[in-house]
Scaffold this motif. Structure first.
Motif, PDB file in Angstrom:
ATOM      1  N   ARG A 260     -71.259  -6.272  -8.701  1.00  0.00           N
ATOM      2  CA  ARG A 260     -71.542  -5.302  -7.641  1.00  0.00           C
ATOM      3  C   ARG A 260     -71.835  -3.970  -8.302  1.00  0.00           C
ATOM      4  NH1 ARG A 260     -67.499  -3.869  -4.835  1.00  0.00           N
ATOM      5  NH2 ARG A 260     -68.614  -3.310  -2.951  1.00  0.00           N
TER       6      ARG A 260
ATOM      7  N   THR B 204     -67.166  -5.007 -10.757  1.00  0.00           N
ATOM      8  CA  THR B 204     -67.675  -3.787 -10.139  1.00  0.00           C
ATOM      9  C   THR B 204     -67.681  -2.658 -11.165  1.00  0.00           C
ATOM     10  OG1 THR B 204     -66.737  -4.453  -8.011  1.00  0.00           O
ATOM     11  CG2 THR B 204     -67.401  -2.153  -8.241  1.00  0.00           C
TER      12      THR B 204
ATOM     13  N   LYS C 107     -63.965   3.509  -3.142  1.00  0.00           N
ATOM     14  CA  LYS C 107     -64.947   2.529  -3.568  1.00  0.00           C
ATOM     15  C   LYS C 107     -66.336   3.193  -3.634  1.00  0.00           C
ATOM     16  CE  LYS C 107     -61.998  -0.823  -3.615  1.00  0.00           C
ATOM     17  NZ  LYS C 107     -60.822  -0.099  -3.161  1.00  0.00           N
TER      18      LYS C 107
ATOM     19  N   SER D 158     -67.559 -10.044   3.554  1.00  0.00           N
ATOM     20  CA  SER D 158     -67.119  -8.653   3.589  1.00  0.00           C
ATOM     21  C   SER D 158     -68.326  -7.736   3.424  1.00  0.00           C
ATOM     22  CB  SER D 158     -66.096  -8.372   2.492  1.00  0.00           C
ATOM     23  OG  SER D 158     -66.673  -8.558   1.214  1.00  0.00           O
TER      24      SER D 158
ATOM     25  N   GLU E 126     -69.470  -3.285   3.367  1.00  0.00           N
ATOM     26  CA  GLU E 126     -68.994  -1.918   3.230  1.00  0.00           C
ATOM     27  C   GLU E 126     -69.950  -0.966   3.937  1.00  0.00           C
ATOM     28  OE1 GLU E 126     -68.485  -1.001  -0.855  1.00  0.00           O
ATOM     29  OE2 GLU E 126     -66.656  -2.191  -1.082  1.00  0.00           O
TER      30      GLU E 126
ATOM     31  N   ARG F 281     -64.461  -0.796   4.125  1.00  0.00           N
ATOM     32  CA  ARG F 281     -64.762  -2.191   3.809  1.00  0.00           C
ATOM     33  C   ARG F 281     -64.200  -3.086   4.901  1.00  0.00           C
ATOM     34  NH1 ARG F 281     -63.349  -5.422  -1.846  1.00  0.00           N
ATOM     35  NH2 ARG F 281     -64.670  -7.232  -1.449  1.00  0.00           N
ATOM     36  N   GLN F 282     -65.076  -3.900   5.488  1.00  0.00           N
ATOM     37  CA  GLN F 282     -64.674  -4.808   6.557  1.00  0.00           C
ATOM     38  C   GLN F 282     -64.770  -6.250   6.065  1.00  0.00           C
ATOM     39  OE1 GLN F 282     -66.319  -3.728  10.586  1.00  0.00           O
ATOM     40  NE2 GLN F 282     -67.684  -2.471   9.350  1.00  0.00           N
ATOM     41  N   LYS F 283     -63.792  -7.056   6.443  1.00  0.00           N
ATOM     42  CA  LYS F 283     -63.802  -8.462   6.048  1.00  0.00           C
ATOM     43  C   LYS F 283     -63.308  -9.309   7.205  1.00  0.00           C
ATOM     44  CE  LYS F 283     -62.845 -11.397   2.080  1.00  0.00           C
ATOM     45  NZ  LYS F 283     -62.307 -11.445   0.688  1.00  0.00           N
TER      46      LYS F 283
END
Length: 216
Positions: free
Chosen positions: A8, A42, A123, A138, A140, A151-153
């Motif tokens: 990433r 990352t 992040k 997920s 972002e 960040r959504q998951k």
């Protein structure tokens, strides 16, 4: 066991992929039921975060619970070593827990870790994207023009007891765990407090928006 490596905001050279496979192949004995290990690398480009600019996240997926570990360092090889050490300890804990359950032995109290600053660092900014639509996905999004990243998951809900939720929380290395309480069927969150203390917040699915405030 399948090993997938993704980057990433960075490229992952073949040399590092080979090193990852070599390191993780030694975990077979600790994770005999694991089907796949996801490795996410990352890179943080902020010069002020140079000492922790490389982050490696490891996620073990299989028939048992998801087990996760992550670490940051100034180079990805060092971050990988730290993450593998954390993951090995959590895999041993999960293996011992399975043995204890088969013997009908109550698990000893878990070791409460101190607040992990690495986990809560900002992040990297990303372009606004859609919300996750499939379990395990997920995404972002940035909060307006601010540097805040959300960040959504999306997870698959699973009913379990509070004791099992605390075990799962320790295995993924989080300070909280969202689950469905098997006794009440309510969405609930288990979280760490001070010392050996834990808390559980449950939602009343029948409440109105004006009644939805929760005080911890």
């Amino acid at each position: 066991m399948e090993i997938t490596v993704v980057g990433r905001h960075t490229e992952v050279p073949e040399r590092f992929r080979s090193h990852v496979e070599e390191k993780l192949s030694k975990l077979d004995a600790l994770a005999p039921t694991a089907q796949r290990i996801d490795v996410e690398v990352t890179h943080e480009s902020n010069p002020r975060m140079a000492e922790i600019s490389e982050r490696v996240e490891l996620t073990v997926r299989g028939k048992g619970p998801v087990i996760r570990a992550e670490a940051s360092a100034d180079d990805r090889f060092g971050a990988l070593d730290l993450a593998v050490a954390k993951l090995s300890e959590r895999l041993r804990r999960a293996r011992d827990r399975r043995k204890d359950h088969r013997k009908n032995v109550i698990d000893p109290p878990v070791d409460v870790r101190p607040f992990d600053l690495e986990r809560d660092l900002p992040k990297p900014e990303v372009e606004p994207v859609r919300a996750p639509s499939e379990p395990g996905e997920s995404v972002e999004t940035t909060l307006g023009d601010s540097p805040v990243v959300i960040r959504q998951k999306l997870h698959t809900a699973e009913a379990m007891s509070v004791d099992d939720a605390l075990d799962e929380m320790e295995l993924v290395g989080h300070d909280f765990f969202l689950f469905i309480d098997v006794e009440t069927s309510r969405p609930s969150v288990a979280y760490r407090r001070r010392g050996w203390s834990y808390g559980v917040i449950a939602l009343d699915a029948t409440c109105t928006s004006s009644e939805s405030t929760v005080t911890v």
